[in-house]
Write an enzyme that holds these catalytic residues in place. Structure first.
Site, PDB file in Angstrom:
ATOM      1  N   HIS A  93       0.849  -1.193   0.000  1.00 53.39           N
ATOM      2  CA  HIS A  93       0.000   0.000   0.000  1.00 53.39           C
ATOM      3  C   HIS A  93       0.885   1.244   0.000  1.00 53.39           C
ATOM      4  CE1 HIS A  93      -2.751   3.088   1.459  1.00 53.39           C
ATOM      5  NE2 HIS A  93      -3.712   2.338   0.928  1.00 53.39           N
ATOM      6  N   GLU A 165      -3.681   2.196  -7.455  1.00 48.99           N
ATOM      7  CA  GLU A 165      -4.067   3.318  -6.603  1.00 48.99           C
ATOM      8  C   GLU A 165      -3.134   4.499  -6.873  1.00 48.99           C
ATOM      9  OE1 GLU A 165      -6.424   2.021  -2.971  1.00 48.99           O
ATOM     10  OE2 GLU A 165      -4.340   1.763  -2.420  1.00 48.99           O
TER      11      GLU A 165
HETATM   12  C1  PEP Z   1      -6.488   3.609   0.171  1.00 49.00           C
HETATM   13  O1  PEP Z   1      -5.785   4.208   0.983  1.00 49.00           O
HETATM   14  O2  PEP Z   1      -6.236   2.452  -0.181  1.00 49.00           O
HETATM   15  C2  PEP Z   1      -7.637   4.303  -0.372  1.00 49.00           C
HETATM   16  C3  PEP Z   1      -8.078   3.902  -1.520  1.00 49.00           C
HETATM   17  O3  PEP Z   1      -8.127   5.334   0.387  1.00 49.00           O
HETATM   18  P1  PEP Z   1      -9.317   6.322  -0.027  1.00 49.00           P
HETATM   19  O4  PEP Z   1     -10.444   5.496  -0.581  1.00 49.00           O
HETATM   20  O5  PEP Z   1      -9.684   7.008   1.249  1.00 49.00           O
HETATM   21  O6  PEP Z   1      -8.762   7.242  -1.041  1.00 49.00           O
END
Ligand code: PEP
Length: 256
Positions: A93, A165
């Site tokens: 992450h 992400e």
């Molecule tokens: C994350 O940290 O994996 C994430 C997707 O957070 P958020 O949905 O709050 O952006």
């Protein structure tokens, strides 16, 4: 193929709060086929929640894990200790990469350790804002993807889930922006092409790819209809039970 909705609770909820949330979530969820609902509580809550959860309806994920199975590693929890408690583990992450300075070498060992212990890794990859601004997104994505998968045997590839992400779109990042479906689509294609070039098109097709970054009930539908996206990794909105349930309902509708 399954659709995934994964809630990452990060460092939130006491064990008691987590248990109440899980209880309420189970009561509100019909039994959806082909929809995998996963929550990632703190390490401390995983054990009691593993006794409480009905795994036919909800699965548990660890937010991390250590790559050695046992030994003199004060403070760590190994994937061998998590075996049987968690079905999945979030690995790499952005908070692990940038706050705890984990590199691809560490992450690849964690991915391998999770698989060795029958836990499916959710390997997170994503560029930071300056990398995108300098046109480095494709290189960063390929490096993090192939780096994270370096110790995965070909026949284990389908057990790994990739979560794209973009770090600049994560709600906890200062000044976070929403990623557009076009921006996401471009990177999903890079991920799928890289998997196909490395492992062959048939193996690549079997890999689930999720999107995460400020997902909410108002954008979940648009993100889930991007070709090549098999689900969502949800941070902030997963802490609000009714929002998380709304996202699950949207995933079900998109799938139908
Ligand atoms: C994350 O940290 O994996 C994430 C997707 O957070 P958020 O949905 O709050 O952006």
């Amino acid at each position: 193929m399954k659709t995934y909705v994964v809630g990452n609770w990060k460092l939130n909820f006491t064990v008691g709060e987590a248990s109440i949330y899980l209880h309420k979530l189970s009561k509100s969820l019909p039994n959806y086929r082909n929809l995998e609902v996963v929550v990632a509580p703190s390490m401390l809550a995983l054990q009691p929640l593993s006794l409480q959860v009905d795994r036919r309806r909800i699965k548990l994920a660890a937010q991390d894990g250590f790559y050695r199975d046992y030994g003199a590693y004060t403070g760590e929890v190994s994937f061998s200790q998590l075996r049987g408690l968690a079905d999945y583990a979030i690995i790499g992450h952005s908070e692990r990469r940038y706050v705890f300075k984990e590199d691809d070498k560490t992450i690849q060992k964690k991915v391998a350790a999770a698989l060795r212990n029958k836990i499916k890794p959710i390997l997170c990859i994503g560029e930071i804002e300056s990398e995108r601004a300098f046109g480095e997104t494709a290189d960063v994505i390929k490096d993090q993807l192939l780096g994270g998968l370096a110790e995965v045997a070909d026949d284990n590839l389908s057990k790994v889930i990739i979560a794209y992400e973009p770090v600049w779109a994560i709600s906890s990042v200062k000044g976070a922006k929403l990623a557009s479906p076009d921006e996401i689509s471009e990177v999903i294609n890079i991920i799928r092409q890289t998997l196909s070039d490395t492992y062959g098109p048939e193996s690549a097709e079997k890999v689930s790819v999720l999107f995460g970054g400020s997902v909410s009930p108002s954008n979940a539908g648009a993100y889930l209809t991007i070709p090549g996206v098999n689900g969502l990794l949800v941070g902030g909105a997963s802490l609000i039970l009714h929002e998380f349930i709304d996202i699950i309902e949207i995933a079900k509708k998109v799938q139908a």
